[in-house]
Design a protein around this motif. Structure first.
Motif, short mmCIF file in Angstrom:
data_model
loop_
_atom_site.label_atom_id
_atom_site.label_comp_id
_atom_site.label_asym_id
_atom_site.label_seq_id
_atom_site.Cartn_x
_atom_site.Cartn_y
_atom_site.Cartn_z
N ASN A 132 0.80 -1.23 0.00
CA ASN A 132 0.00 0.00 0.00
C ASN A 132 0.84 1.28 0.00
OD1 ASN A 132 -2.78 0.73 0.00
ND2 ASN A 132 -2.66 1.33 2.17
N SER A 133 2.15 1.15 -0.26
CA SER A 133 2.95 2.37 -0.14
C SER A 133 3.73 2.72 -1.40
CB SER A 133 3.94 2.22 1.03
OG SER A 133 4.87 1.19 0.76
N GLU A 134 3.75 1.83 -2.40
CA GLU A 134 4.61 2.12 -3.55
C GLU A 134 4.10 1.37 -4.79
OE1 GLU A 134 8.40 0.69 -1.86
OE2 GLU A 134 7.94 -1.31 -2.61
N GLY A 135 4.96 0.66 -5.48
CA GLY A 135 4.54 -0.14 -6.63
C GLY A 135 4.18 0.71 -7.83
N GLU A 136 3.12 0.30 -8.48
CA GLU A 136 2.69 0.97 -9.72
C GLU A 136 2.13 2.35 -9.43
OE1 GLU A 136 1.55 -1.82 -8.44
OE2 GLU A 136 1.88 -3.51 -9.80
N TYR A 137 1.75 2.60 -8.15
CA TYR A 137 1.21 3.90 -7.75
C TYR A 137 2.38 4.84 -7.43
CZ TYR A 137 -3.56 2.09 -7.34
OH TYR A 137 -4.80 1.56 -7.60
N ALA A 156 7.31 2.59 -12.00
CA ALA A 156 6.84 1.85 -10.83
C ALA A 156 8.00 1.72 -9.85
CB ALA A 156 6.32 0.48 -11.24
N ILE A 157 7.70 1.78 -8.57
CA ILE A 157 8.73 1.72 -7.54
C ILE A 157 8.56 0.45 -6.72
CG2 ILE A 157 9.78 2.96 -5.59
CD1 ILE A 157 9.58 4.74 -8.07
N PHE A 158 9.55 -0.41 -6.75
CA PHE A 158 9.51 -1.61 -5.91
C PHE A 158 10.76 -1.64 -5.05
CE2 PHE A 158 5.95 -4.28 -7.28
CZ PHE A 158 5.48 -3.52 -8.34
#
Ligand SMILES: NC(=O)c1ccc[n+]([C@@H]2O[C@H](COP(=O)([O-])OP(=O)(O)OC[C@H]3O[C@@H](n4cnc5c(N)ncnc54)[C@H](O)[C@@H]3O)[C@@H](O)[C@H]2O)c1
Ligand SMILES: O=C(O)C[C@@H](O)C(=O)O
Ligand SMILES: [K+]
Ligand SMILES: [Mn+2]
Length: 354
Positions: A132-137, A156-158
Protein backbone atom coordinates in the motif's frame (compact mmCIF):
# COMPACT_ATOMS: atom_id res chain seq x y z
CA UNK A 1 -14.64 2.34 30.05
CA UNK A 2 -12.23 2.76 27.14
CA UNK A 3 -13.04 5.74 24.92
CA UNK A 4 -11.76 5.52 21.37
CA UNK A 5 -11.51 8.76 19.43
CA UNK A 6 -12.12 8.29 15.73
CA UNK A 7 -12.00 10.71 12.83
CA UNK A 8 -14.82 10.13 10.36
CA UNK A 9 -14.80 11.18 6.73
CA UNK A 10 -17.96 10.07 4.89
CA UNK A 11 -16.46 11.59 1.71
CA UNK A 12 -18.39 11.54 -1.56
CA UNK A 13 -21.41 9.73 -2.97
CA UNK A 14 -22.51 6.57 -1.19
CA UNK A 15 -19.87 7.14 1.47
CA UNK A 16 -22.36 9.66 2.87
CA UNK A 17 -25.00 6.91 3.07
CA UNK A 18 -23.05 3.90 4.29
CA UNK A 19 -20.87 5.67 6.88
CA UNK A 20 -23.75 6.94 9.07
CA UNK A 21 -25.40 3.52 8.78
CA UNK A 22 -22.22 1.78 9.94
CA UNK A 23 -21.71 4.27 12.77
CA UNK A 24 -25.16 3.44 14.12
CA UNK A 25 -24.19 -0.23 14.11
CA UNK A 26 -20.90 0.56 15.88
CA UNK A 27 -22.79 2.44 18.61
CA UNK A 28 -24.98 -0.62 19.14
CA UNK A 29 -21.91 -2.87 19.28
CA UNK A 30 -20.25 -0.63 21.90
CA UNK A 31 -23.43 -0.37 23.95
CA UNK A 32 -23.91 -4.13 24.01
CA UNK A 33 -20.23 -4.75 24.79
CA UNK A 34 -20.15 -2.22 27.63
CA UNK A 35 -16.34 -2.00 27.81
CA UNK A 36 -15.68 0.69 25.25
CA UNK A 37 -17.19 3.67 23.50
CA UNK A 38 -16.45 5.26 20.16
CA UNK A 39 -16.36 9.04 19.92
CA UNK A 40 -16.65 10.15 16.32
CA UNK A 41 -15.51 13.51 14.99
CA UNK A 42 -16.72 14.10 11.47
CA UNK A 43 -14.79 16.02 8.81
CA UNK A 44 -16.55 17.31 5.69
CA UNK A 45 -13.60 16.68 3.36
CA UNK A 46 -14.60 15.55 -0.11
CA UNK A 47 -15.00 16.81 -3.68
CA UNK A 48 -17.48 19.54 -2.66
CA UNK A 49 -14.89 20.77 -0.16
CA UNK A 50 -12.40 20.88 -3.05
CA UNK A 51 -14.74 23.03 -5.14
CA UNK A 52 -15.07 25.47 -2.25
CA UNK A 53 -11.47 25.50 -0.99
CA UNK A 54 -9.35 24.33 -3.93
CA UNK A 55 -8.05 21.36 -1.92
CA UNK A 56 -9.34 18.02 -0.67
CA UNK A 57 -8.56 18.81 2.97
CA UNK A 58 -7.08 21.73 4.91
CA UNK A 59 -3.30 22.19 4.79
CA UNK A 60 -3.01 20.82 8.32
CA UNK A 61 -5.49 18.01 7.59
CA UNK A 62 -2.94 15.25 8.17
CA UNK A 63 -1.95 16.84 11.46
CA UNK A 64 -5.61 17.07 12.50
CA UNK A 65 -6.21 13.40 11.71
CA UNK A 66 -3.04 12.31 13.51
CA UNK A 67 -4.68 13.16 16.84
CA UNK A 68 -7.18 10.31 16.40
CA UNK A 69 -6.77 6.61 17.05
CA UNK A 70 -8.21 5.71 13.68
CA UNK A 71 -9.81 7.13 10.56
CA UNK A 72 -13.17 5.75 9.42
CA UNK A 73 -13.57 6.65 5.75
CA UNK A 74 -16.40 6.07 3.29
CA UNK A 75 -15.33 6.82 -0.24
CA UNK A 76 -13.79 9.69 -2.14
CA UNK A 77 -14.38 10.69 -5.74
CA UNK A 78 -16.72 12.76 -7.85
CA UNK A 79 -15.27 13.06 -11.32
CA UNK A 80 -17.82 15.74 -12.22
CA UNK A 81 -16.18 18.07 -9.72
CA UNK A 82 -12.58 16.90 -9.36
CA UNK A 83 -10.46 14.65 -11.59
CA UNK A 84 -10.24 11.18 -9.94
CA UNK A 85 -6.47 11.35 -10.02
CA UNK A 86 -6.56 14.50 -7.87
CA UNK A 87 -9.14 13.29 -5.32
CA UNK A 88 -7.35 9.95 -4.99
CA UNK A 89 -3.80 11.31 -4.69
CA UNK A 90 -4.60 14.38 -2.60
CA UNK A 91 -6.72 12.48 -0.16
CA UNK A 92 -6.70 8.67 0.04
CA UNK A 93 -3.15 8.07 -1.11
CA UNK A 94 -1.88 11.09 0.81
CA UNK A 95 -3.28 9.66 4.05
CA UNK A 96 -2.06 6.14 3.28
CA UNK A 97 1.47 7.40 2.72
CA UNK A 98 1.73 10.13 5.36
CA UNK A 99 0.44 7.70 7.97
CA UNK A 100 2.72 4.91 6.70
CA UNK A 101 -0.25 2.59 6.17
CA UNK A 102 1.93 0.18 4.29
CA UNK A 103 -0.54 -2.72 4.19
CA UNK A 104 -4.03 -2.75 2.76
CA UNK A 105 -5.86 -5.77 4.09
CA UNK A 106 -8.83 -6.89 2.00
CA UNK A 107 -10.66 -10.08 2.96
CA UNK A 108 -13.27 -11.76 0.78
CA UNK A 109 -15.37 -14.62 2.03
CA UNK A 110 -18.50 -16.46 1.00
CA UNK A 111 -21.63 -16.20 3.14
CA UNK A 112 -24.57 -18.54 2.77
CA UNK A 113 -27.23 -16.86 0.69
CA UNK A 114 -24.90 -14.78 -1.51
CA UNK A 115 -25.73 -15.07 -5.17
CA UNK A 116 -22.27 -15.60 -6.52
CA UNK A 117 -21.63 -16.08 -10.23
CA UNK A 118 -19.44 -19.04 -9.16
CA UNK A 119 -20.94 -22.50 -9.18
CA UNK A 120 -19.27 -23.47 -5.94
CA UNK A 121 -18.61 -20.26 -4.03
CA UNK A 122 -18.54 -22.05 -0.66
CA UNK A 123 -14.80 -22.44 -1.06
CA UNK A 124 -14.20 -18.72 -1.37
CA UNK A 125 -12.40 -17.47 1.73
CA UNK A 126 -9.24 -15.46 1.17
CA UNK A 127 -7.44 -12.27 2.15
CA UNK A 128 -5.64 -10.01 -0.28
CA UNK A 129 -2.62 -8.34 1.30
CA UNK A 130 -2.13 -5.34 -0.92
CA UNK A 131 1.21 -3.52 -0.79
CA UNK A 132 0.00 0.00 0.00
CA UNK A 133 2.95 2.37 -0.14
CA UNK A 134 4.61 2.12 -3.55
CA UNK A 135 4.54 -0.14 -6.63
CA UNK A 136 2.69 0.97 -9.72
CA UNK A 137 1.21 3.90 -7.75
CA UNK A 138 3.93 6.47 -8.22
CA UNK A 139 4.20 10.06 -9.33
CA UNK A 140 7.57 9.38 -10.87
CA UNK A 141 7.54 9.98 -14.59
CA UNK A 142 6.31 12.67 -16.87
CA UNK A 143 4.89 13.72 -20.18
CA UNK A 144 6.57 15.45 -23.08
CA UNK A 145 5.73 16.72 -26.57
CA UNK A 146 2.33 17.26 -28.09
CA UNK A 147 0.46 15.68 -30.94
CA UNK A 148 1.86 12.67 -32.75
CA UNK A 149 5.08 12.66 -30.73
CA UNK A 150 3.35 13.02 -27.38
CA UNK A 151 4.45 10.48 -24.80
CA UNK A 152 4.02 9.57 -21.14
CA UNK A 153 6.43 7.75 -18.86
CA UNK A 154 5.12 6.15 -15.68
CA UNK A 155 7.65 4.54 -13.36
CA UNK A 156 6.84 1.85 -10.83
CA UNK A 157 8.73 1.72 -7.54
CA UNK A 158 9.51 -1.61 -5.91
CA UNK A 159 11.73 -1.50 -2.86
CA UNK A 160 13.09 -4.51 -0.99
CA UNK A 161 11.70 -3.01 2.22
CA UNK A 162 8.20 -2.45 0.85
CA UNK A 163 7.91 -5.81 -0.90
CA UNK A 164 9.35 -7.74 2.01
CA UNK A 165 7.11 -5.96 4.51
CA UNK A 166 3.97 -6.93 2.61
CA UNK A 167 5.19 -10.51 2.17
CA UNK A 168 6.13 -11.01 5.82
CA UNK A 169 2.75 -9.64 6.83
CA UNK A 170 1.12 -12.15 4.49
CA UNK A 171 3.10 -15.07 5.93
CA UNK A 172 2.31 -14.09 9.52
CA UNK A 173 -1.37 -13.81 8.60
CA UNK A 174 -1.32 -17.18 6.84
CA UNK A 175 -0.07 -18.81 10.04
CA UNK A 176 -3.30 -17.67 11.71
CA UNK A 177 -5.37 -18.97 8.78
CA UNK A 178 -4.82 -21.94 6.48
CA UNK A 179 -1.03 -21.66 6.17
CA UNK A 180 -0.84 -20.77 2.52
CA UNK A 181 0.49 -17.69 0.69
CA UNK A 182 0.09 -17.00 -3.01
CA UNK A 183 2.19 -14.31 -4.63
CA UNK A 184 0.74 -12.31 -7.51
CA UNK A 185 3.47 -11.70 -10.06
CA UNK A 186 3.96 -10.88 -13.72
CA UNK A 187 7.63 -11.64 -14.14
CA UNK A 188 7.18 -12.86 -17.68
CA UNK A 189 6.07 -9.51 -19.08
CA UNK A 190 7.34 -6.94 -16.59
CA UNK A 191 11.09 -7.04 -16.98
CA UNK A 192 12.62 -5.56 -13.82
CA UNK A 193 10.21 -5.08 -10.94
CA UNK A 194 8.36 -8.40 -11.04
CA UNK A 195 11.45 -10.67 -11.23
CA UNK A 196 12.70 -8.63 -8.25
CA UNK A 197 9.36 -9.20 -6.46
CA UNK A 198 9.74 -12.97 -7.13
CA UNK A 199 13.28 -12.99 -5.75
CA UNK A 200 12.23 -11.24 -2.57
CA UNK A 201 9.31 -13.66 -2.20
CA UNK A 202 11.64 -16.66 -2.59
CA UNK A 203 13.94 -15.24 0.09
CA UNK A 204 11.18 -14.37 2.54
CA UNK A 205 9.48 -17.74 2.24
CA UNK A 206 12.63 -19.46 3.53
CA UNK A 207 11.80 -17.96 6.94
CA UNK A 208 8.34 -19.56 6.85
CA UNK A 209 9.04 -23.19 5.97
CA UNK A 210 5.79 -24.20 7.69
CA UNK A 211 3.73 -22.15 5.23
CA UNK A 212 2.96 -23.47 1.74
CA UNK A 213 3.36 -21.11 -1.17
CA UNK A 214 2.48 -20.56 -4.78
CA UNK A 215 3.33 -17.80 -7.24
CA UNK A 216 1.19 -17.12 -10.29
CA UNK A 217 1.26 -14.53 -12.99
CA UNK A 218 -1.56 -12.09 -12.39
CA UNK A 219 -3.46 -13.13 -15.53
CA UNK A 220 -3.55 -16.77 -14.47
CA UNK A 221 -4.29 -15.78 -10.87
CA UNK A 222 -7.37 -13.76 -11.83
CA UNK A 223 -8.63 -16.90 -13.58
CA UNK A 224 -7.85 -19.01 -10.50
CA UNK A 225 -9.94 -16.65 -8.37
CA UNK A 226 -12.82 -17.88 -10.50
CA UNK A 227 -11.90 -21.49 -11.26
CA UNK A 228 -10.08 -22.71 -8.11
CA UNK A 229 -10.60 -20.28 -5.23
CA UNK A 230 -10.26 -23.16 -2.75
CA UNK A 231 -6.50 -23.17 -3.42
CA UNK A 232 -6.19 -19.56 -2.23
CA UNK A 233 -5.78 -18.41 1.37
CA UNK A 234 -3.59 -15.30 1.68
CA UNK A 235 -2.72 -13.54 -1.57
CA UNK A 236 0.13 -11.03 -1.48
CA UNK A 237 0.12 -8.52 -4.29
CA UNK A 238 1.60 -5.24 -5.43
CA UNK A 239 -0.44 -2.06 -5.10
CA UNK A 240 -2.17 -2.28 -8.49
CA UNK A 241 -2.60 -6.06 -8.62
CA UNK A 242 -4.02 -5.98 -5.07
CA UNK A 243 -6.43 -3.22 -6.07
CA UNK A 244 -7.75 -5.23 -8.99
CA UNK A 245 -7.93 -8.56 -7.15
CA UNK A 246 -9.94 -7.06 -4.29
CA UNK A 247 -12.72 -5.77 -6.57
CA UNK A 248 -12.69 -9.17 -8.27
CA UNK A 249 -13.12 -10.89 -4.90
CA UNK A 250 -16.13 -8.74 -4.08
CA UNK A 251 -17.68 -9.28 -7.50
CA UNK A 252 -17.29 -13.05 -7.27
CA UNK A 253 -19.26 -12.92 -4.03
CA UNK A 254 -22.04 -11.04 -5.75
CA UNK A 255 -21.20 -7.35 -5.18
CA UNK A 256 -18.23 -5.15 -4.46
CA UNK A 257 -20.60 -3.40 -2.04
CA UNK A 258 -19.74 -6.00 0.61
CA UNK A 259 -15.93 -5.85 0.35
CA UNK A 260 -14.10 -4.40 3.39
CA UNK A 261 -10.60 -2.97 3.76
CA UNK A 262 -8.14 -1.73 6.35
CA UNK A 263 -5.12 0.44 5.63
CA UNK A 264 -2.82 -0.64 8.41
CA UNK A 265 -0.07 1.38 10.02
CA UNK A 266 2.35 -1.25 11.31
CA UNK A 267 4.76 0.87 13.33
CA UNK A 268 2.22 2.42 15.69
CA UNK A 269 3.32 5.95 14.84
CA UNK A 270 0.11 6.98 13.09
CA UNK A 271 -3.53 5.92 12.93
CA UNK A 272 -4.77 3.22 10.59
CA UNK A 273 -7.59 4.00 8.17
CA UNK A 274 -10.64 1.83 7.63
CA UNK A 275 -12.61 2.17 4.38
CA UNK A 276 -14.46 -0.30 2.19
CA UNK A 277 -12.99 -1.41 -1.13
CA UNK A 278 -15.69 0.31 -3.18
CA UNK A 279 -15.81 3.92 -4.33
CA UNK A 280 -18.50 6.58 -4.30
CA UNK A 281 -20.80 4.65 -6.70
CA UNK A 282 -22.24 7.74 -8.42
CA UNK A 283 -24.59 5.50 -10.44
CA UNK A 284 -26.62 4.60 -7.34
CA UNK A 285 -25.91 7.52 -5.00
CA UNK A 286 -28.95 9.31 -3.58
CA UNK A 287 -31.33 6.37 -3.85
CA UNK A 288 -30.69 4.98 -0.38
CA UNK A 289 -29.87 1.55 -1.81
CA UNK A 290 -26.10 1.41 -1.36
CA UNK A 291 -25.05 -1.79 0.36
CA UNK A 292 -23.78 -0.89 3.86
CA UNK A 293 -22.16 -4.30 4.41
CA UNK A 294 -18.74 -3.28 3.02
CA UNK A 295 -18.64 -0.37 5.47
CA UNK A 296 -19.94 -2.50 8.37
CA UNK A 297 -17.51 -5.34 7.68
CA UNK A 298 -14.83 -2.62 7.57
CA UNK A 299 -16.05 -1.56 11.03
CA UNK A 300 -15.55 -5.18 12.11
CA UNK A 301 -11.91 -4.98 10.95
CA UNK A 302 -11.57 -1.82 13.03
CA UNK A 303 -12.98 -3.62 16.09
CA UNK A 304 -10.39 -6.38 15.55
CA UNK A 305 -7.62 -3.82 15.27
CA UNK A 306 -8.60 -2.26 18.61
CA UNK A 307 -8.56 -5.67 20.25
CA UNK A 308 -12.31 -6.31 20.36
CA UNK A 309 -12.16 -9.48 18.28
CA UNK A 310 -15.11 -11.07 20.07
CA UNK A 311 -17.37 -8.17 19.16
CA UNK A 312 -15.90 -8.19 15.66
CA UNK A 313 -16.59 -11.85 15.08
CA UNK A 314 -20.15 -11.52 16.42
CA UNK A 315 -20.67 -8.62 14.04
CA UNK A 316 -19.44 -10.70 11.10
CA UNK A 317 -21.81 -13.51 12.14
CA UNK A 318 -24.64 -10.97 12.23
CA UNK A 319 -23.74 -9.82 8.71
CA UNK A 320 -23.80 -13.48 7.64
CA UNK A 321 -27.27 -14.00 9.13
CA UNK A 322 -28.67 -10.95 7.37
CA UNK A 323 -27.24 -12.09 4.04
CA UNK A 324 -28.66 -15.57 4.56
CA UNK A 325 -32.10 -14.16 5.39
CA UNK A 326 -32.17 -12.34 2.03
CA UNK A 327 -32.86 -8.99 3.69
CA UNK A 328 -30.30 -7.23 1.48
CA UNK A 329 -29.91 -4.29 -0.90
CA UNK A 330 -30.64 -4.56 -4.66
CA UNK A 331 -26.99 -5.24 -5.64
CA UNK A 332 -27.38 -8.57 -3.80
CA UNK A 333 -30.81 -9.19 -5.26
CA UNK A 334 -32.91 -7.80 -2.40
CA UNK A 335 -35.23 -4.87 -1.87
CA UNK A 336 -34.02 -3.47 1.43
CA UNK A 337 -32.53 0.01 1.85
CA UNK A 338 -29.13 0.97 3.25
CA UNK A 339 -30.51 1.91 6.67
CA UNK A 340 -32.86 -1.09 6.87
CA UNK A 341 -29.98 -3.51 6.33
CA UNK A 342 -27.81 -1.73 8.90
CA UNK A 343 -30.64 -1.70 11.44
CA UNK A 344 -31.25 -5.39 10.87
CA UNK A 345 -27.56 -6.18 11.41
CA UNK A 346 -27.63 -4.19 14.66
CA UNK A 347 -30.81 -5.97 15.78
CA UNK A 348 -29.34 -9.41 15.10
CA UNK A 349 -26.11 -8.43 16.85
CA UNK A 350 -28.08 -7.49 19.97
CA UNK A 351 -29.95 -10.76 19.85
CA UNK A 352 -26.79 -12.84 19.40
CA UNK A 353 -25.05 -11.06 22.26
CA UNK A 354 -27.78 -12.09 24.74
N1 LIG B 1 -11.18 4.19 -1.83
C1 LIG B 1 -12.09 4.93 -2.43
O1 LIG B 1 -12.69 5.80 -1.82
C2 LIG B 1 -12.41 4.67 -3.86
C3 LIG B 1 -12.37 3.37 -4.38
C4 LIG B 1 -12.74 3.16 -5.71
C5 LIG B 1 -13.17 4.21 -6.48
N2 LIG B 1 -13.21 5.48 -5.94
C6 LIG B 1 -13.77 6.61 -6.68
O2 LIG B 1 -15.20 6.42 -6.75
C7 LIG B 1 -15.70 6.96 -7.98
C8 LIG B 1 -16.48 5.90 -8.74
O3 LIG B 1 -15.57 4.87 -9.12
P1 LIG B 1 -15.97 3.52 -9.82
O4 LIG B 1 -17.30 3.67 -10.45
O5 LIG B 1 -14.82 3.08 -10.60
O6 LIG B 1 -16.07 2.44 -8.62
P2 LIG B 1 -17.20 2.25 -7.51
O7 LIG B 1 -16.67 1.27 -6.54
O8 LIG B 1 -17.66 3.53 -6.95
O9 LIG B 1 -18.44 1.58 -8.31
C9 LIG B 1 -18.30 0.42 -9.13
C10 LIG B 1 -19.64 -0.31 -9.20
O10 LIG B 1 -19.93 -0.92 -7.93
C11 LIG B 1 -21.17 -0.48 -7.44
N3 LIG B 1 -21.06 -0.25 -5.99
C12 LIG B 1 -20.03 0.35 -5.35
N4 LIG B 1 -20.27 0.43 -4.04
C13 LIG B 1 -21.50 -0.12 -3.84
C14 LIG B 1 -22.30 -0.33 -2.69
N5 LIG B 1 -21.91 0.03 -1.46
N6 LIG B 1 -23.51 -0.93 -2.86
C15 LIG B 1 -23.92 -1.32 -4.08
N7 LIG B 1 -23.20 -1.16 -5.19
C16 LIG B 1 -21.99 -0.56 -5.07
C17 LIG B 1 -21.46 0.83 -8.14
O11 LIG B 1 -22.84 1.08 -8.18
C18 LIG B 1 -20.80 0.60 -9.50
O12 LIG B 1 -21.71 -0.07 -10.35
C19 LIG B 1 -14.48 7.50 -8.73
O13 LIG B 1 -14.41 8.87 -8.43
C20 LIG B 1 -13.32 6.75 -8.11
O14 LIG B 1 -12.10 7.43 -8.19
C21 LIG B 1 -12.85 5.71 -4.65
O1 LIG C 1 -6.66 2.75 -6.44
C1 LIG C 1 -6.94 3.03 -5.27
O2 LIG C 1 -6.23 2.70 -4.34
C2 LIG C 1 -8.21 3.77 -5.01
C3 LIG C 1 -9.35 2.82 -4.90
O3 LIG C 1 -9.59 2.15 -6.11
C4 LIG C 1 -9.17 1.85 -3.78
O4 LIG C 1 -9.23 0.65 -4.03
O5 LIG C 1 -9.02 2.28 -2.64
K1 LIG D 1 -13.57 3.38 -0.09
MN1 LIG E 1 -9.86 -0.01 -5.86
Amino acid sequence: MRKIQLAVVPGDGVGKEVVPAAIDVLHTVAEVHGGFQFEFTEFPWNSDYYVEHGKMMPDDGINILSAYEGVFLGSIGNAKLVPDRVSTWDFIIKIRREFEQSINLRPAKYFKGLKSPLVNPRDFDLVVVRENSEGEYSQVGGRIYKGEDELAIQNAIFSRKGSERAMRFAFELARKRRNHVTSATKSNGIFHSMPFWDEVFDEVKKDYQDVDTAAYHIDALTAYFVTRPETLDVVVASNLFGDILSDLGGAILGSIGIAPAANINLNGKYPSMFEPVHGSAPDIYGKGIANPIGQIWTAKMMLDQFGFEDAGSLLLDSIGDVIESGFVTPDLGGKASTTEVAEEIARIFKEKAK
